[in-house]
Design a protein around this motif. Structure first.
Motif, PDB file in Angstrom:
ATOM      1  N   ASP A 169      33.361  42.382  -9.733  1.00 53.58           N
ATOM      2  CA  ASP A 169      32.377  43.476  -9.661  1.00 53.58           C
ATOM      3  C   ASP A 169      32.718  44.484  -8.563  1.00 53.58           C
ATOM      4  O   ASP A 169      31.842  45.008  -7.879  1.00 53.58           O
ATOM      5  CB  ASP A 169      30.947  42.933  -9.462  1.00 53.58           C
ATOM      6  N   ASN A 170      33.997  44.740  -8.399  1.00 53.60           N
ATOM      7  CA  ASN A 170      34.476  45.681  -7.386  1.00 53.60           C
ATOM      8  C   ASN A 170      34.890  46.980  -8.077  1.00 53.60           C
ATOM      9  O   ASN A 170      36.054  47.338  -8.131  1.00 53.60           O
ATOM     10  CB  ASN A 170      35.656  45.063  -6.627  1.00 53.60           C
ATOM     11  N   GLU A 171      33.918  47.671  -8.597  1.00 51.61           N
ATOM     12  CA  GLU A 171      34.155  48.877  -9.384  1.00 51.61           C
ATOM     13  C   GLU A 171      34.819  49.988  -8.574  1.00 51.61           C
ATOM     14  O   GLU A 171      35.573  50.786  -9.110  1.00 51.61           O
ATOM     15  CB  GLU A 171      32.821  49.374  -9.945  1.00 51.61           C
ATOM     16  N   ASN A 172      34.554  50.064  -7.292  1.00 49.57           N
ATOM     17  CA  ASN A 172      35.090  51.150  -6.465  1.00 49.57           C
ATOM     18  C   ASN A 172      36.491  50.887  -5.929  1.00 49.57           C
ATOM     19  O   ASN A 172      37.053  51.718  -5.225  1.00 49.57           O
ATOM     20  CB  ASN A 172      34.138  51.448  -5.311  1.00 49.57           C
ATOM     21  N   TYR A 173      37.069  49.757  -6.249  1.00 46.05           N
ATOM     22  CA  TYR A 173      38.419  49.414  -5.785  1.00 46.05           C
ATOM     23  C   TYR A 173      39.427  50.515  -6.077  1.00 46.05           C
ATOM     24  O   TYR A 173      40.142  50.972  -5.200  1.00 46.05           O
ATOM     25  CB  TYR A 173      38.850  48.099  -6.433  1.00 46.05           C
ATOM     26  N   TYR A 174      39.479  50.956  -7.301  1.00 43.08           N
ATOM     27  CA  TYR A 174      40.467  51.936  -7.743  1.00 43.08           C
ATOM     28  C   TYR A 174      40.360  53.243  -6.962  1.00 43.08           C
ATOM     29  O   TYR A 174      41.352  53.914  -6.702  1.00 43.08           O
ATOM     30  CB  TYR A 174      40.253  52.184  -9.245  1.00 43.08           C
ATOM     31  N   LYS A 175      39.163  53.592  -6.541  1.00 42.28           N
ATOM     32  CA  LYS A 175      38.938  54.839  -5.817  1.00 42.28           C
ATOM     33  C   LYS A 175      39.544  54.817  -4.418  1.00 42.28           C
ATOM     34  O   LYS A 175      39.696  55.859  -3.793  1.00 42.28           O
ATOM     35  CB  LYS A 175      37.448  55.133  -5.726  1.00 42.28           C
ATOM     36  N   LYS A 176      39.902  53.656  -3.909  1.00 44.09           N
ATOM     37  CA  LYS A 176      40.502  53.536  -2.578  1.00 44.09           C
ATOM     38  C   LYS A 176      42.000  53.854  -2.577  1.00 44.09           C
ATOM     39  O   LYS A 176      42.581  54.115  -1.535  1.00 44.09           O
ATOM     40  CB  LYS A 176      40.317  52.125  -2.022  1.00 44.09           C
ATOM     41  N   LEU A 177      42.629  53.813  -3.739  1.00 43.83           N
ATOM     42  CA  LEU A 177      44.077  54.018  -3.831  1.00 43.83           C
ATOM     43  C   LEU A 177      44.424  55.496  -3.824  1.00 43.83           C
ATOM     44  O   LEU A 177      43.796  56.297  -4.515  1.00 43.83           O
ATOM     45  CB  LEU A 177      44.606  53.378  -5.114  1.00 43.83           C
ATOM     46  N   LYS A 178      45.431  55.855  -3.035  1.00 40.80           N
ATOM     47  CA  LYS A 178      45.899  57.246  -2.977  1.00 40.80           C
ATOM     48  C   LYS A 178      47.192  57.422  -3.770  1.00 40.80           C
ATOM     49  O   LYS A 178      47.332  58.356  -4.543  1.00 40.80           O
ATOM     50  CB  LYS A 178      46.127  57.651  -1.524  1.00 40.80           C
ATOM     51  N   SER A 179      48.163  56.521  -3.558  1.00 36.94           N
ATOM     52  CA  SER A 179      49.433  56.614  -4.277  1.00 36.94           C
ATOM     53  C   SER A 179      50.086  55.243  -4.338  1.00 36.94           C
ATOM     54  O   SER A 179      49.784  54.358  -3.547  1.00 36.94           O
ATOM     55  CB  SER A 179      50.378  57.622  -3.617  1.00 36.94           C
ATOM     56  N   ILE A 180      51.006  55.121  -5.294  1.00 34.56           N
ATOM     57  CA  ILE A 180      51.777  53.894  -5.439  1.00 34.56           C
ATOM     58  C   ILE A 180      53.187  54.298  -5.852  1.00 34.56           C
ATOM     59  O   ILE A 180      53.370  55.151  -6.708  1.00 34.56           O
ATOM     60  CB  ILE A 180      51.108  52.919  -6.436  1.00 34.56           C
ATOM     61  N   ASP A 181      54.176  53.697  -5.198  1.00 33.32           N
ATOM     62  CA  ASP A 181      55.574  54.039  -5.440  1.00 33.32           C
ATOM     63  C   ASP A 181      56.396  52.762  -5.582  1.00 33.32           C
ATOM     64  O   ASP A 181      56.235  51.827  -4.803  1.00 33.32           O
ATOM     65  CB  ASP A 181      56.121  54.869  -4.273  1.00 33.32           C
ATOM     66  N   ASP A 182      57.263  52.741  -6.572  1.00 25.45           N
ATOM     67  CA  ASP A 182      58.207  51.646  -6.760  1.00 25.45           C
ATOM     68  C   ASP A 182      59.594  52.212  -6.497  1.00 25.45           C
ATOM     69  O   ASP A 182      60.149  52.930  -7.308  1.00 25.45           O
ATOM     70  CB  ASP A 182      58.100  51.110  -8.194  1.00 25.45           C
ATOM     71  N   ASN A 183      60.127  51.919  -5.328  1.00 18.20           N
ATOM     72  CA  ASN A 183      61.449  52.413  -4.934  1.00 18.20           C
ATOM     73  C   ASN A 183      62.411  51.235  -4.909  1.00 18.20           C
ATOM     74  O   ASN A 183      62.450  50.487  -3.940  1.00 18.20           O
ATOM     75  CB  ASN A 183      61.386  53.099  -3.585  1.00 18.20           C
ATOM     76  N   LYS A 184      63.155  51.077  -5.997  1.00 19.58           N
ATOM     77  CA  LYS A 184      64.148  50.006  -6.109  1.00 19.58           C
ATOM     78  C   LYS A 184      63.532  48.629  -5.896  1.00 19.58           C
ATOM     79  O   LYS A 184      64.137  47.743  -5.314  1.00 19.58           O
ATOM     80  CB  LYS A 184      65.294  50.234  -5.135  1.00 19.58           C
ATOM     81  N   GLY A 185      62.275  48.447  -6.335  1.00 20.97           N
ATOM     82  CA  GLY A 185      61.619  47.153  -6.216  1.00 20.97           C
ATOM     83  C   GLY A 185      60.692  47.018  -5.029  1.00 20.97           C
ATOM     84  O   GLY A 185      59.899  46.098  -4.978  1.00 20.97           O
ATOM     85  N   LEU A 186      60.767  47.935  -4.059  1.00 17.53           N
ATOM     86  CA  LEU A 186      59.820  47.916  -2.939  1.00 17.53           C
ATOM     87  C   LEU A 186      58.593  48.707  -3.362  1.00 17.53           C
ATOM     88  O   LEU A 186      58.663  49.918  -3.560  1.00 17.53           O
ATOM     89  CB  LEU A 186      60.419  48.523  -1.675  1.00 17.53           C
ATOM     90  N   LEU A 187      57.494  48.021  -3.535  1.00 19.20           N
ATOM     91  CA  LEU A 187      56.255  48.656  -3.967  1.00 19.20           C
ATOM     92  C   LEU A 187      55.496  49.113  -2.724  1.00 19.20           C
ATOM     93  O   LEU A 187      55.219  48.317  -1.826  1.00 19.20           O
ATOM     94  CB  LEU A 187      55.427  47.648  -4.758  1.00 19.20           C
ATOM     95  N   THR A 188      55.206  50.410  -2.650  1.00 18.69           N
ATOM     96  CA  THR A 188      54.455  50.962  -1.527  1.00 18.69           C
ATOM     97  C   THR A 188      53.121  51.480  -2.035  1.00 18.69           C
ATOM     98  O   THR A 188      53.078  52.312  -2.940  1.00 18.69           O
ATOM     99  CB  THR A 188      55.234  52.107  -0.841  1.00 18.69           C
ATOM    100  N   ILE A 189      52.062  50.972  -1.443  1.00 16.32           N
ATOM    101  CA  ILE A 189      50.703  51.368  -1.790  1.00 16.32           C
ATOM    102  C   ILE A 189      50.153  52.161  -0.620  1.00 16.32           C
ATOM    103  O   ILE A 189      50.124  51.676   0.507  1.00 16.32           O
ATOM    104  CB  ILE A 189      49.782  50.142  -2.002  1.00 16.32           C
ATOM    105  N   GLU A 190      49.713  53.391  -0.885  1.00 17.65           N
ATOM    106  CA  GLU A 190      49.045  54.166   0.159  1.00 17.65           C
ATOM    107  C   GLU A 190      47.560  54.217  -0.171  1.00 17.65           C
ATOM    108  O   GLU A 190      47.166  54.586  -1.280  1.00 17.65           O
ATOM    109  CB  GLU A 190      49.608  55.576   0.259  1.00 17.65           C
ATOM    110  N   TRP A 191      46.773  53.809   0.801  1.00 20.65           N
ATOM    111  CA  TRP A 191      45.327  53.768   0.644  1.00 20.65           C
ATOM    112  C   TRP A 191      44.727  55.018   1.250  1.00 20.65           C
ATOM    113  O   TRP A 191      45.252  55.560   2.222  1.00 20.65           O
ATOM    114  CB  TRP A 191      44.770  52.522   1.322  1.00 20.65           C
TER     115      TRP A 191
END
Length: 104
Positions: free
Chosen positions: A43-65
């Motif tokens: 029931d964490n509906e607002n989770y997605y709204k916290k994400l700013k960007s996501i990058d997959d650079n050669k397997g290194l996943l970077t999440i910017e909040w």
């Protein structure tokens, strides 16, 4: 390659030495869907709204909040579970979280 996921304009990028960017961006969409499904179960509906960007650079996943939207450990776990799933090809490379401009 860059892509945006609406309605929150989450920037999605992926790169590699060869031309498999489309595959990486597509995998990010799968990871995000898996993560949001876990958030929905909680029931964490607002989770997605916290994400700013996501990058997959050669397997290194970077999440910017987003600023002032620090993720909980459980919210970080949603991404980790999605990234390690059979749905996204069992990737187990590191995940880097950027919160308020700093790596956590």
């Amino acid at each position: 390659m860059s892509d945006y996921m609406y309605p929150y304009k989450l920037e999605i990028t992926g790169s590699r030495i060869y031309s498999d960017q489309y595959w990486r961006v597509n995998r990010i969409h799968l990871i995000l869907g898996y993560a949001q499904a876990l958030a929905d179960i909680d029931d964490n509906e607002n989770y997605y709204k916290k994400l700013k960007s996501i990058d997959d650079n050669k397997g290194l996943l970077t999440i910017e909040w987003k600023v002032k939207s620090s993720p909980t450990q459980k919210e970080k776990e949603y991404i980790k579970k999605g990234y390690e799933s059979i749905v996204t090809d069992y990737e187990c490379d590191p995940i880097r979280h950027i919160v308020n401009g700093k790596e956590e």
